[in-house]
Scaffold this motif. Sequence first.
Motif, PDB file in Angstrom:
ATOM      1  N   ALA A 117       0.869  -1.186   0.000  1.00 37.32           N
ATOM      2  CA  ALA A 117       0.000   0.000   0.000  1.00 37.32           C
ATOM      3  C   ALA A 117       0.898   1.225   0.000  1.00 37.32           C
ATOM      4  N   ASP A 118       0.384   2.304  -0.538  1.00 40.04           N
ATOM      5  CA  ASP A 118       1.142   3.548  -0.572  1.00 40.04           C
ATOM      6  C   ASP A 118       1.260   4.154   0.828  1.00 40.04           C
ATOM      7  N   ARG A 129      -2.049  -5.403  -3.837  1.00 39.78           N
ATOM      8  CA  ARG A 129      -2.251  -4.009  -3.419  1.00 39.78           C
ATOM      9  C   ARG A 129      -3.473  -3.925  -2.502  1.00 39.78           C
ATOM     10  N   ASP A 161      -4.382  -1.423  -0.915  1.00 43.99           N
ATOM     11  CA  ASP A 161      -5.000  -0.101  -1.015  1.00 43.99           C
ATOM     12  C   ASP A 161      -5.844   0.025  -2.283  1.00 43.99           C
ATOM     13  N   ARG A 162      -5.875  -1.039  -3.078  1.00 42.22           N
ATOM     14  CA  ARG A 162      -6.660  -1.007  -4.322  1.00 42.22           C
ATOM     15  C   ARG A 162      -7.677  -2.135  -4.408  1.00 42.22           C
ATOM     16  N   LEU A 163      -7.521  -3.162  -3.580  1.00 46.98           N
ATOM     17  CA  LEU A 163      -8.433  -4.304  -3.577  1.00 46.98           C
ATOM     18  C   LEU A 163      -9.167  -4.373  -2.246  1.00 46.98           C
TER      19      LEU A 163
END
Length: 181
Positions: A107-108, A158, A160-162
């Motif tokens: 994650a970012d 990811r 933060d995307r899933l």
Amino acid sequence: MIIWLNGGFGAGKTTLAAELRRRLPDSVVFDPEDLGITLWKWLPPNDDFQDLASWRELVVATAVSLRKHHASTLVVPMSLVRDDYRTEILGGLADAGEEVLHVFLAADFPVLWARIVARSPVPDNPETGHSAAEWARGRVEAAVAAAEHQPSGTLVLRSDRLSTSELADEVLAAAGLRQVG
């Protein structure tokens, strides 16, 4: 099989472990942090229980024993950001004949930071004087950087995307496991 969920603090390891446990009712979730806290009851606390060789040895031995005696699938949510510690532990599991799916939840930085800040307060450690939140925030950059140097065969997802459900779908597919129900 052992499913090792790696990634920084706030990446979603514990949440994903709970979802995998829900989907695989015969699985066992083992949190090696409990071993670290137990060691700190016996030994002088240090900055990070992962620095204790006994913790790393106990993690391997406990995971092997739990998988062998109690679960065909063991789910382990634990950050292993240091390459040498990750190699030691995952290598120890492999040397013991365990099949390991190593998952890194990436994650970012802003996402990890926000998730840590949003957590319920964790009591400070009176022995060391460290604030748990400050300690975790101090390790965000290393966790973000760790995503770039995971070993071959690591499933990098990811978080933060899933969604948690999508992450679980990916892990189960990679592990070749079918959920119950």
